[in-house]
Design an enzyme around this catalytic site. Sequence first.
Site, mmCIF file in Angstrom:
data_model
loop_
_atom_site.group_PDB
_atom_site.id
_atom_site.type_symbol
_atom_site.label_atom_id
_atom_site.label_comp_id
_atom_site.label_asym_id
_atom_site.label_seq_id
_atom_site.Cartn_x
_atom_site.Cartn_y
_atom_site.Cartn_z
ATOM 1 N N GLN A 1 0.835 -1.191 0.000
ATOM 2 C CA GLN A 1 0.000 0.000 0.000
ATOM 3 C C GLN A 1 0.880 1.255 0.000
ATOM 4 O O GLN A 1 0.392 2.343 -0.236
ATOM 5 C CB GLN A 1 -0.889 0.042 1.251
ATOM 6 C CG GLN A 1 -1.972 -1.014 1.294
ATOM 7 C CD GLN A 1 -2.696 -1.046 2.636
ATOM 8 O OE1 GLN A 1 -2.716 -2.084 3.283
ATOM 9 N NE2 GLN A 1 -3.274 0.062 3.077
ATOM 10 N N PHE B 1 -5.995 -3.931 3.269
ATOM 11 C CA PHE B 1 -6.778 -3.700 4.487
ATOM 12 C C PHE B 1 -5.931 -3.118 5.619
ATOM 13 O O PHE B 1 -6.261 -3.279 6.795
ATOM 14 C CB PHE B 1 -7.479 -4.990 4.940
ATOM 15 C CG PHE B 1 -8.359 -5.590 3.876
ATOM 16 C CD1 PHE B 1 -9.523 -4.932 3.481
ATOM 17 C CD2 PHE B 1 -8.024 -6.782 3.246
ATOM 18 C CE1 PHE B 1 -10.324 -5.455 2.478
ATOM 19 C CE2 PHE B 1 -8.829 -7.309 2.241
ATOM 20 C CZ PHE B 1 -9.976 -6.649 1.851
ATOM 21 N N ARG C 1 -5.531 7.264 16.919
ATOM 22 C CA ARG C 1 -6.849 7.257 16.280
ATOM 23 C C ARG C 1 -7.901 6.619 17.202
ATOM 24 O O ARG C 1 -9.077 6.946 17.133
ATOM 25 C CB ARG C 1 -6.830 6.580 14.910
ATOM 26 C CG ARG C 1 -8.032 6.972 14.050
ATOM 27 C CD ARG C 1 -7.986 6.369 12.661
ATOM 28 N NE ARG C 1 -7.467 7.253 11.636
ATOM 29 C CZ ARG C 1 -8.165 8.212 11.015
ATOM 30 N NH1 ARG C 1 -9.429 8.421 11.333
ATOM 31 N NH2 ARG C 1 -7.610 8.956 10.084
ATOM 32 N N PHE D 1 -8.058 1.592 11.676
ATOM 33 C CA PHE D 1 -6.819 2.091 12.258
ATOM 34 C C PHE D 1 -6.977 2.464 13.741
ATOM 35 O O PHE D 1 -6.649 3.567 14.158
ATOM 36 C CB PHE D 1 -6.373 3.321 11.438
ATOM 37 C CG PHE D 1 -4.898 3.592 11.444
ATOM 38 C CD1 PHE D 1 -4.015 2.790 10.747
ATOM 39 C CD2 PHE D 1 -4.382 4.682 12.127
ATOM 40 C CE1 PHE D 1 -2.647 3.071 10.727
ATOM 41 C CE2 PHE D 1 -3.015 4.963 12.123
ATOM 42 C CZ PHE D 1 -2.152 4.155 11.412
ATOM 43 N N THR E 1 -4.105 11.243 10.542
ATOM 44 C CA THR E 1 -4.079 12.053 11.765
ATOM 45 C C THR E 1 -2.721 12.740 11.922
ATOM 46 O O THR E 1 -2.595 13.706 12.650
ATOM 47 C CB THR E 1 -4.379 11.179 12.993
ATOM 48 O OG1 THR E 1 -3.410 10.129 13.053
ATOM 49 C CG2 THR E 1 -5.760 10.583 12.899
ATOM 50 N N ALA F 1 -5.946 5.433 5.263
ATOM 51 C CA ALA F 1 -6.741 6.471 5.913
ATOM 52 C C ALA F 1 -7.983 6.850 5.101
ATOM 53 O O ALA F 1 -8.569 7.912 5.320
ATOM 54 C CB ALA F 1 -5.880 7.705 6.209
ATOM 55 N N GLU G 1 -12.905 2.952 5.020
ATOM 56 C CA GLU G 1 -12.902 2.369 6.362
ATOM 57 C C GLU G 1 -14.207 2.498 7.149
ATOM 58 O O GLU G 1 -14.565 1.586 7.898
ATOM 59 C CB GLU G 1 -11.770 2.997 7.196
ATOM 60 C CG GLU G 1 -10.387 2.654 6.712
ATOM 61 C CD GLU G 1 -9.347 3.577 7.321
ATOM 62 O OE1 GLU G 1 -9.300 4.760 6.924
ATOM 63 O OE2 GLU G 1 -8.618 3.122 8.212
HETATM 64 N N1 MTE Z 1 -11.283 -2.573 -0.092
HETATM 65 C C1 MTE Z 1 -10.738 -3.655 -0.695
HETATM 66 N N2 MTE Z 1 -11.454 -4.317 -1.620
HETATM 67 N N3 MTE Z 1 -9.488 -4.089 -0.374
HETATM 68 C C2 MTE Z 1 -8.733 -3.451 0.584
HETATM 69 O O1 MTE Z 1 -7.601 -3.861 0.864
HETATM 70 N N4 MTE Z 1 -8.624 -1.606 2.232
HETATM 71 C C3 MTE Z 1 -9.398 -0.713 3.080
HETATM 72 C C4 MTE Z 1 -10.401 0.080 2.259
HETATM 73 N N5 MTE Z 1 -11.144 -0.794 1.400
HETATM 74 C C5 MTE Z 1 -9.299 -2.311 1.250
HETATM 75 C C6 MTE Z 1 -10.587 -1.888 0.836
HETATM 76 C C7 MTE Z 1 -8.578 0.229 3.832
HETATM 77 S S1 MTE Z 1 -7.851 -0.290 5.255
HETATM 78 C C8 MTE Z 1 -8.426 1.523 3.440
HETATM 79 S S2 MTE Z 1 -7.551 2.628 4.368
HETATM 80 C C9 MTE Z 1 -9.005 2.028 2.191
HETATM 81 O O2 MTE Z 1 -9.681 1.015 1.461
HETATM 82 C C10 MTE Z 1 -7.872 2.614 1.355
HETATM 83 O O3 MTE Z 1 -8.277 3.016 0.096
HETATM 84 P P1 MTE Z 1 -9.003 4.427 -0.156
HETATM 85 O O4 MTE Z 1 -8.208 5.452 0.573
HETATM 86 O O5 MTE Z 1 -8.947 4.550 -1.618
HETATM 87 O O6 MTE Z 1 -10.382 4.298 0.403
HETATM 88 N N1 HPA Z 2 -4.844 6.278 9.086
HETATM 89 C C1 HPA Z 2 -4.313 5.278 8.387
HETATM 90 N N2 HPA Z 2 -3.036 5.102 8.225
HETATM 91 C C2 HPA Z 2 -2.226 5.975 8.807
HETATM 92 C C3 HPA Z 2 -2.716 7.045 9.561
HETATM 93 C C4 HPA Z 2 -4.101 7.205 9.701
HETATM 94 O O1 HPA Z 2 -4.606 8.132 10.342
HETATM 95 N N3 HPA Z 2 -1.662 7.726 10.022
HETATM 96 C C5 HPA Z 2 -0.575 7.066 9.560
HETATM 97 N N4 HPA Z 2 -0.912 6.022 8.837
HETATM 98 MO MO1 MOS Z 3 -6.212 1.518 5.998
HETATM 99 S S1 MOS Z 3 -6.073 0.683 7.866
HETATM 100 O O1 MOS Z 3 -5.779 3.100 6.596
HETATM 101 O O2 MOS Z 3 -4.832 0.909 5.258
#
Ligand code: MTE
Ligand code: HPA
Ligand code: MOS
Length: 759
Positions: free
Chosen positions: A202, A233, A315, A349, A445, A514, A716
């Site tokens: 990621q 995730f 968080r 998180f 954060t 995040a 999330e």
């Molecule tokens: N959805 C799928 N299908 N697979 C993933 O690994 N990760 C989650 C969420 N949705 C995830 C997911 C997590 S932990 C985060 S922080 C966000 O997707 C990150 O992507 P975004 O910032 O584009 O929402």
């Molecule tokens: N969310 C997810 N990932 C992160 C954050 C947060 O607030 N800060 C640092 N890594």
């Molecule tokens: Mo998501 S726990 O912020 O990768």
Amino acid sequence: MNNIEKAKKSDTYSVDAHLHVTGKTKYLDDLPELQGTLFAKVHYAKIAHGKIKNYNLEKALNIEGIVKIVTYKDIPGENQIGGIIPDEELLATDEVHFIGMPIFIIVAESEIAAHKADKLIEIDIEEKEIITDPIDAYKKNQFLSSPIKFALGDTENAFNNCEYVFEGTANSGGQEHVYLETQGAYAIPNADGSFLIYSSTQGPTAVQRTVARVLGLSMNKIEVDVNRIGGGFGGKEDQASPWAAMVAVSAFLTNRPVKYILERGEDLQMTGKRHPYKSNYKIGLNKEGKIIAYQASYFQNGGASADLSPAVLERTLFHGTNAYFIPNVEINAFSCKTNIPPNTAFRGFGGPQGMFVIEAAIHHAAKEMKVSPIEIQEKNLLFEKAEFSYGQLTEDCEAQRCWDQAKEKYNLEDKRKKVETFNNENDTVKKGLAVMPICFGISFTNTPMNNARALIHVYSDGSVGISTGAVEMGQGVSSKMIQVAAQSFGLSEDQIKLESTNTTRVANTSPTAASATADLNGKALQDGCDQIKKRLSDFFNKHWEITSNDHASFLDNKISIGSQSIDWTEAIGIAFLHRINLSAKGHYATPRINFNKETGKGHPFAYHVYGTAIFECTVDCLRGNYEIDSVELVHDFGSSMNKEIDLGQIEGGMVQGIGWMTMEELIYDEKGRLKSGNLANYKIPDIYSVPKTVSVQYLDTKGAELAILRSKAVGEPPLMYGIGAYFAINNAILAFNPNANVPYDAPMTTEKVLIGLYS
Ligand code: MTE
Ligand code: HPA
Ligand code: MOS
């Protein structure tokens, strides 16, 4: 129709759904292997804490095909991968701190040879004291970082003025990420001493930084490329880096390409998970059920090194009061050091762990006060300009509207009556109902992380290539980036090509995390597109000799100024001949946000996401089995730019949250051995255990200015709906046995339900 409306019209667009369902999507392990590629494998600690007395690699080295066994002594740079705190060795030097801690890297001509050698490594480790419980660690002063405290009002005084005060404990368990694609990386040495790393991460920049550090090279010598990943995730925000560092070291030492894709069992053993938490709470209410004071202490099980734990802990505090306004709050949190793998980011998180405790406190209070938790929840919802314990005030607060819409659209009162009637008429089967409101802050954060860049090339034939720092991991950010560029230029999505995420095209990226990825990278992309549009606009004003110098409009494949209009492709051809710069680098840094870690006050979030879910479940009171009958929710998507993708995030996140709260039981024994080390004894939700019906309504709202195209972050927040499943089941148990004494100890497994029913 303007461009924004248009982008939203294509709100079912997906660049890769058809590739997924036809099996054509390519992941890291699908890359063709270069000739001469070697395979790495970790030999890890089988004891949770101890001193390495001696070891013997001879037998292992004698296996045919073994090229090298890398020890910490072979590492050319720093043997250190700690991101926030430098407390984590890549390879153990003289002590091991958890079962699964890497000690050696076996590098072989084949995976089979590496396997054989792994079994022949002899190592003598003298066991030391093993701590697995965060409270134990707390008592022994074993911390990963300094404690944190958030406070608002005067809690001590406020408790004295409360009609009711209740105290208790609430614990939540860990959670394994179970990304479909396990961790892995592939390093290729270049002739000039630099390295190309393909990584399932990621955080491409995090991998680049860690590899550079471990190799003792500067970051410009490390190129990291990520096409997509098969789920993260949070588990690949930081913890994708060690494998990349290992193949890089191996490639450095052998001057050959080296690849390592973890087997599922290795991945489960070696990687950190969601942090289990133990917590105490004290809640004070007035006669009317208004929460006047709230105190909580969180003991986070951080594992053997810090990883992202300090940020996760923070968080937890940010979300300690969930969607409620409480005027007097004091929350303390401790990151406790234990001998299990370093725990890490996981969807939410730390927020979910924070919210579980306030929900438990409310449930406890309601039980004692002989009212429904729903009454207390409803009376204490956030409102406009309400102050969070960290000093930010709500803006465009949708807590009440989500609640009201859910209550009305899903006939909550009617449902409550029906459940009551059902429970009166049935002795051995009981239903439970729970409502779960959520409020989740969007932004890293850690304020400095809230920035992004994008690279845009308009090619001379009018086609467009874009690169951003966003990593596609199933959440649909690729489709959203293409939508943003298409909308910006007034083109259709098929005219835009999204490139892989690569540190040489887009540098210094924050991880895809995040939930802020589409916002940050989308806004950077808009900035870059705007630069090119401005140049084209200026050029065509001159070219067409328009003296008023109007802004060009970019719509329907055309560039228009006043009465003049030209087809996009033709326009780009002309602009190219006139040597107009058709490339741009966009940049974005979220405005307004700030947070002072010393005072625990500021305005850390660009905006908040709200929602309310209603859970109904049925418990078999003879067996302890349960089913989630329905989840009906109203979610604040803002003004969704892609309803299909966003709906997928809601459903997936919610089910993942239900899994965490009800069935995924992560167990380490007192020796730090993972007892749930395979997918037969670690149960994740499947098609049989998901709610029988799911209904999702879009809150009717304009969305936030700082959200991309006013489409709010969605990754999330839905996970936290899952907490509703825990309390629905708890309520069904209480319907069977009003005196049941069920400790707030998630997950609510079938065993715990059965014990609870007869407690
Ligand atoms: N959805 C799928 N299908 N697979 C993933 O690994 N990760 C989650 C969420 N949705 C995830 C997911 C997590 S932990 C985060 S922080 C966000 O997707 C990150 O992507 P975004 O910032 O584009 O929402
Ligand atoms: N969310 C997810 N990932 C992160 C954050 C947060 O607030 N800060 C640092 N890594
Ligand atoms: Mo998501 S726990 O912020 O990768």
